[in-house]
Motif scaffolding. Structure first.
Motif, mmCIF file in Angstrom:
data_model
loop_
_atom_site.group_PDB
_atom_site.id
_atom_site.type_symbol
_atom_site.label_atom_id
_atom_site.label_comp_id
_atom_site.label_asym_id
_atom_site.label_seq_id
_atom_site.Cartn_x
_atom_site.Cartn_y
_atom_site.Cartn_z
ATOM 1 N N ARG A 169 0.845 -1.195 0.000
ATOM 2 C CA ARG A 169 0.000 0.000 0.000
ATOM 3 C C ARG A 169 0.884 1.249 0.000
ATOM 4 N NH1 ARG A 169 -5.413 -0.776 1.596
ATOM 5 N NH2 ARG A 169 -5.899 -2.984 1.939
ATOM 6 N N CYS A 179 -4.698 -0.992 -7.747
ATOM 7 C CA CYS A 179 -6.007 -0.431 -7.401
ATOM 8 C C CYS A 179 -5.806 0.928 -6.735
ATOM 9 C CB CYS A 179 -6.757 -1.382 -6.463
ATOM 10 S SG CYS A 179 -8.394 -0.787 -6.005
ATOM 11 N N VAL A 180 -6.532 1.939 -7.214
ATOM 12 C CA VAL A 180 -6.417 3.288 -6.668
ATOM 13 C C VAL A 180 -7.666 3.609 -5.865
ATOM 14 C CG1 VAL A 180 -6.137 5.734 -7.212
ATOM 15 C CG2 VAL A 180 -4.991 3.999 -8.614
ATOM 16 N N ARG A 181 -7.466 3.995 -4.603
ATOM 17 C CA ARG A 181 -8.573 4.379 -3.722
ATOM 18 C C ARG A 181 -8.223 5.704 -3.072
ATOM 19 N NH1 ARG A 181 -8.248 -1.453 -0.741
ATOM 20 N NH2 ARG A 181 -9.057 -2.758 -2.456
ATOM 21 N N GLY A 182 -8.853 6.766 -3.542
ATOM 22 C CA GLY A 182 -8.531 8.084 -2.997
ATOM 23 C C GLY A 182 -7.091 8.428 -3.288
ATOM 24 N N GLN A 189 -3.960 14.917 -3.251
ATOM 25 C CA GLN A 189 -4.768 14.530 -4.403
ATOM 26 C C GLN A 189 -4.187 15.084 -5.697
ATOM 27 O OE1 GLN A 189 -7.302 12.396 -4.043
ATOM 28 N NE2 GLN A 189 -7.511 12.306 -6.282
ATOM 29 N N GLU A 246 -4.614 6.560 -2.071
ATOM 30 C CA GLU A 246 -3.886 5.328 -1.757
ATOM 31 C C GLU A 246 -3.818 4.433 -2.987
ATOM 32 O OE1 GLU A 246 -3.864 2.496 2.071
ATOM 33 O OE2 GLU A 246 -5.643 2.185 0.811
#
Length: 322
Positions: A7, A39-42, A13, A44
């Protein structure tokens, strides 16, 4: 096979947009080159896959973030080259791309591959450096950038750019104008590169004062070149005698870079560039740097052309003679 999950947290942003590109076009380049899931989350990024593959993707994103922190803009070309360096374990892409030699009119000249970085470092640390490789690898361009930088830093008092005029016989005799007019077509590529690195008015003034000299190789005979940064271009078209003559022009406080492509010899006889490594390979303060297809910084198709010709020539050499 065990799966690794890594991670990464991107600081802001805005950095995420710069990192992944508009419409995630840079992210898609990374996904195409690696088998790991990204995988992009926000802000992260979660990387999942085989341990070595996940680590490589993580290392790549870390390098990309370093470049962003230094104010660089990520491009598809820089990402492609960074991926190649990471996969080949050729060091840090950020350290390669951040080695700015000179900046002119907002344009930075810097190494773009690990091979080019080795070449630039060799020029910095050796009195004589040979840059050998195919067209488009930046041999001459980077050498001239190093020369201009050395002049600006007052490390040398003048720049001398030279190359052989391989048709310096009958054909030149039939061309109109003075001797300088006759050899100008051979030297024009050096002028073109020079104008990329300083204003034409400035380079013209320095040329008129003799601070920058662009001349055919024959004009070097009998001279001693002190306090100079000397670049010999197209050295594959020098004879062994010309190469010896040129190298023995070296004077005090000078640096020499010799560039050429041993696969494009236009001479009817032996090439001095092909022979010189055998003679001087063990001499101190002198370096030979080989550049290859991966160091080509022109259109990507040029890399494939260079590779195809190299493979064809190797296969031809391996065939038994009849």
């Amino acid at each position: 096979m065990p799966t690794t999950e890594i991670r990464l947290v991107v600081p802001a942003q805005r950095d995420m947009i710069d990192l992944l590109g508009l419409g995630d076009h840079l992210l898609k380049l990374v996904e195409e080159q690696f088998e790991a899931d990204i995988c992009v989350r926000g802000n992260e990024i979660v990387i999942t896959g085989d341990g070595s593959e996940a680590q490589a993707v993580s290392a790549l994103f870390a390098e990309m973030l370093q470049l962003l922190e230094r104010g660089d803009t990520l491009t598809p070309d820089s990402i492609d080259r960074a991926i190649d360096m990471i996969k080949r374990d050729e060091g840090s892409p950020a350290s390669v791309f951040s080695d700015v030699i000179i900046t002119h009119r907002g344009k930075t000249i810097r190494p773009k591959t690990a091979g080019q970085k080795r070449y630039v470092d060799a020029i910095r640390t050796n009195t004589i450096t040979f840059g050998i490789g195919p067209a488009g690898t930046g041999k001459t361009y980077l050498a001239m950038a190093m020369a201009v930088d050395a002049l600006k830093r007052k490390e040398v008092g003048r720049i001398i750019l030279t190359r052989p005029a391989v048709e310096a016989g009958e054909r030149l005799g039939y061309l109109p104008g003075t001797l300088y007019d006759k050899v100008d077509p051979y030297l024009r590529p050096l002028y073109d590169a020079l104008f990329d690195m300083m204003d034409i008015e400035k380079s013209t003034s320095l040329t008129e004062r003799g601070v920058i000299e662009v001349a055919p190789l024959a004009f070097m005979r009998g001279r001693t070149l002190n306090d100079s940064f000397v670049v010999l271009d197209e050295a594959q078209n020098t004879s062994p005698e010309q190469m010896k003559m040129f190298l023995t022009r070296l004077g005090f406080g000078s640096k020499v870079v010799v560039t050429g492509d041993v696969t494009q010899v236009d001479l009817p006889g032996a090439s001095g560039l092909k022979q010189v490594r055998e003679i001087l390979g063990g001499v101190a303060d002198l370096a030979f740097v080989e550049l290859g297809a991966r160091d080509v910084v022109r259109h990507k198709l040029v890399q494939h052309i260079v590779t195809a010709y190299h493979e064809w020539e190797e296969a031809r050499a391996a065939r038994p003679t009849e």
